[in-house]
Design an enzyme around this catalytic site. Structure first.
Site, PDB file in Angstrom:
ATOM      1  N   GLN A   1      68.778 -73.864 -17.376  1.00 38.79           N
ATOM      2  CA  GLN A   1      67.365 -73.575 -17.608  1.00 38.79           C
ATOM      3  C   GLN A   1      67.164 -73.054 -19.026  1.00 38.79           C
ATOM      4  OE1 GLN A   1      65.697 -71.444 -14.358  1.00 38.79           O
ATOM      5  NE2 GLN A   1      63.781 -70.971 -15.368  1.00 38.79           N
TER       6      GLN A   1
ATOM      7  N   ARG B   1      67.056 -73.776  -4.727  1.00 41.13           N
ATOM      8  CA  ARG B   1      67.496 -72.705  -5.622  1.00 41.13           C
ATOM      9  C   ARG B   1      66.318 -72.165  -6.423  1.00 41.13           C
ATOM     10  NH1 ARG B   1      69.524 -72.221 -11.054  1.00 41.13           N
ATOM     11  NH2 ARG B   1      71.442 -70.982 -11.227  1.00 41.13           N
TER      12      ARG B   1
ATOM     13  N   SER C   1      75.177 -72.277 -15.480  1.00 38.92           N
ATOM     14  CA  SER C   1      74.221 -71.846 -14.455  1.00 38.92           C
ATOM     15  C   SER C   1      73.700 -73.050 -13.664  1.00 38.92           C
ATOM     16  CB  SER C   1      73.085 -71.050 -15.116  1.00 38.92           C
ATOM     17  OG  SER C   1      72.290 -70.407 -14.156  1.00 38.92           O
ATOM     18  N   LEU C   2      72.427 -73.375 -13.786  1.00 36.74           N
ATOM     19  CA  LEU C   2      71.853 -74.550 -13.130  1.00 36.74           C
ATOM     20  C   LEU C   2      72.688 -75.807 -13.404  1.00 36.74           C
ATOM     21  CD1 LEU C   2      69.500 -76.315 -11.904  1.00 36.74           C
ATOM     22  CD2 LEU C   2      68.505 -76.266 -14.203  1.00 36.74           C
TER      23      LEU C   2
ATOM     24  N   HIS D   1      71.353 -63.899 -12.072  1.00 40.09           N
ATOM     25  CA  HIS D   1      72.781 -63.559 -12.090  1.00 40.09           C
ATOM     26  C   HIS D   1      73.006 -62.053 -12.054  1.00 40.09           C
ATOM     27  CE1 HIS D   1      73.641 -67.771 -12.672  1.00 40.09           C
ATOM     28  NE2 HIS D   1      72.777 -67.800 -13.666  1.00 40.09           N
TER      29      HIS D   1
ATOM     30  N   GLN E   1      77.191 -67.765  -7.203  1.00 42.47           N
ATOM     31  CA  GLN E   1      76.668 -67.931  -8.563  1.00 42.47           C
ATOM     32  C   GLN E   1      75.368 -67.181  -8.827  1.00 42.47           C
ATOM     33  OE1 GLN E   1      74.155 -70.832 -10.201  1.00 42.47           O
ATOM     34  NE2 GLN E   1      75.856 -71.976 -11.094  1.00 42.47           N
TER      35      GLN E   1
END
Length: 293
Positions: A9, A112, A87-88, A194, A243
Site C-alpha cells: 500500500q 484484509r 506487507s500487502l 502492523h 502479519q
C-alpha cells in the site's frame, strides 16, 4: 538468481495498470476482478483521482491487481528463484508464485482491507517514519513508553516505521528526535498497521485465511514476519495470519535473499520504492562485508 519483489500500500497512482489492459489475459483478469469486487475498480485505477485511489476498499485491491496481472502477463518470462512482498505485496507474491489462485488472493485482500479499516475505526492510531537511527535504539525507546507503540516496518538500514496509538507515536517521535533521529515524520495513514492495535483485524482475517486453499509456491517465499525461504503451505498460512500485528522485516528479508544468492531484484507492480530499499540494504551489506574482511 532472480528475486521478484511486490510492493504494498502506498505504491498506487492514477493510471496504474492502464497499459496492461490491451493484453487479452490482463483484460479478462481485470473484468473478473470488477465482478468479484462489485464495482469497476479498473476504471478507478486507470482514471480515478488520488482521493478515490486512497479509499481503503480501492487501494489494497488496486496494488494487488496491478502486481499480479503484470506478473501473469509476463508468461514464460516470469521464472523467479525466490519471491517476497512488502506487507500487502506478500499476497501478490503468493498468487504470482501459484500458491494462491487469483480469485482467492483477491478475496483475501478485500477481506484484509475491510478488517483493517474496522480496526482503524475502533481506536485513533497512526504511524511515523524514523530516519537516521539504529533499529535497536528505536526498539528500546518504543519499549520504554507506556503506550502502544512498536517498530512496524524495517524498511532499510536507518529507516524504520513505528506504529501505535496517537499518544504513543507522538511521545516516541519526541524521544527519538532527542536521541538523534534525522527525522521523525508522522505518516498520512488511517491507523496503526502492523501493531497490536490490528488484533481485531488479525482475528477476522484468520478465519478467511484458514478457509482458503494455499499450495506450495513454485519457488521459496520470504515472508514479512519470518524472512527465511519457505514453501510449506501451513507455515505460509500461519505467517499470513501473524502479519497484521507483526512487523514487516524488509531489511532482514533482503539481507537473507542476498545471502541465499539473489543477484537480480525485479519489482513487479506500481512504482519502484522497493528497488530503492534493496539498493540501500545491498550497500549496507557490502559495507559490512568489506569492514569484516
Amino acid at each position: 538468481m532472480k528475486a521478484y519483489i511486490f510492493p504494498g500500500q502506498g505504491a498506487q497512482f492514477s493510471g496504474m495498470g492502464k497499459e496492461l489492459y490491451e493484453n487479452e489475459l490482463a483484460k479478462s483478469l481485470f473484468e473478473k476482478a470488477n465482478e468479484i469486487i462489485g464495482f469497476r475498480i479498473s476504471d478507478i485505477m486507470f482514471g480515478g483521482t488520488e482521493e478515490e485511489l486512497k479509499q481503503t476498499k480501492v487501494t489494497q485491491p488496486a496494488v494487488f491487481l496491478h502486481s499480479v496481472i503484470l506478473a501473469k502477463t509476463l508468461g514464460a518470462e516470469f521464472q523467479p528463484d525466490m519471491v517476497a512482498g512488502h506487507s500487502l505485496g506478500e499476497f501478490s507474491a503468493l498468487v504470482a508464485a501459484n500458491a494462491l489462485s487469483f480469485e482467492d488472493g483477491l478475496r483475501l485482500v478485500i477481506a484484509r482491507a475491510n478488517a483493517m479499516q474496522k480496526a482503524c475505526e475502533l481506536q485513533p492510531s497512526t504511524m511515523a517514519a524514523i530516519l537516521g537511527l539504529a533499529d535497536e535504539v528505536v526498539e528500546n525507546i518504543c519499549n520504554d513508553i507506556n503506550e502502544v507503540v512498536v517498530a512496524a516496518n524495517y524498511n532499510c538500514p536507518g529507516q524504520l516505521v513505528i506504529s501505535g496509538s496517537i499518544e504513543g507515536v507522538d511521545l516516541a517521535c519526541q524521544k527519538l528526535t532527542e536521541a538523534g533521529a534525522k527525522r521523525a515524520l508522522k505518516l498520512n495513514v488511517g491507523g496503526a498497521f502492523h501493531s497490536p492495535l490490528m488484533e481485531p483485524a488479525r482475528v477476522e482475517l484468520q478465519e478467511a485465511i484458514e478457509q482458503t486453499t494455499i499450495l506450495s509456491p513454485v519457488c521459496p517465499i520470504y515472508q514479512n514476519v519470518d524472512p527465511v525461504p519457505n514453501t510449506d503451505p501451513e507455515k505460509i498460512k500461519l505467517n499470513l495470519i501473524k502479519q497484521l500485528t507483526g512487523a514487516v522485516r524488509w531489511t532482514q528479508t533482503v539481507e537473507k535473499m542476498l545471502a541465499d544468492g539473489a543477484t537480480d531484484f525485479v519489482e513487479v507492480g506500481p512504482g519502484n520504492v522497493l528497488q530503492g530499499l534493496v539498493k540501500k540494504v545491498s550497500r549496507e551489506v557490502k559495507t559490512s562485508s568489506a569492514t569484516v574482511a
